[in-house]
Write a protein that holds these residues in place. Structure first.
Motif: not given
Length: 176
Positions: A7, A70-74, A10
């Protein structure tokens, strides 16, 4: 041997993001949500959410909210509007529930002094009039603890008229 993690590309380096903590002080805000609520003890409350509409920090809370979304991946994780852009106001006095709380009176007075009529002829609060109203919000620095570490954040302390914020005629309490 230290290896670069997957990661790494990013990850935003500490101090290299656009995020600036909100300083304590007075801000002119627009109320974007107003609803009746209840405390954990079942006492009536007014819950309002707002965002800054003038100056360097215009759109501060909505920008934080959108960035977090926007940053939430869950997909199961609910992203909430920033706590610092909200206030839960007790309607009744803490010591004598038959009386109006000073915080509620202060909020109503600040909104009315800023030019918005919030009561109808039956002396009922009109939530629809509060939504979209502009009001001054004074922020205080409060120390918080999380996982054994402390930090400071500015939280809403009191409401004032737009004019008092614009002219600097307001009090900012000491850090807490």
């Amino acid at each position: 041997m230290i290896k670069q993690r997957a990661d790494y590309a990013e990850t935003t380096g500490f101090g290299q993001s656009d995020y600036k903590p909100l300083p304590k002080g007075g801000y002119i805000c627009r109320i974007i949500m107003a609803e009746e609520s209840k405390s954990n003890m079942g006492e009536p409350m007014l819950h309002v959410a707002f965002d800054i509409v003038e100056g360097e920090y215009t759109g501060y809370f909505m920008n934080l909210y959108q960035t977090r979304k926007k940053k939430n991946t869950d997909p199961l994780k609910e992203i909430k509007y920033p706590f610092e852009g909200q206030k839960w106001i007790m309607l009744n006095d803490y010591e004598d529930p038959s009386k109006t709380s000073r915080q509620f009176k202060g909020f109503c007075t600040a909104v009315e002094d800023s030019g918005t009529e919030i009561w109808n002829l039956n002396k009922e609060l009109v939530l629809a009039n509060i939504k979209g109203a502009e009001v001054g919000v004074v922020y205080q620095n409060v120390e918080q603890e999380y996982n054994g570490k402390t930090s400071w954040r500015a939280v809403p302390w009191a409401f004032r008229s737009i004019e008092s914020i614009a002219t600097g005629d307001y009090f900012v309490p000491e850090d807490k």
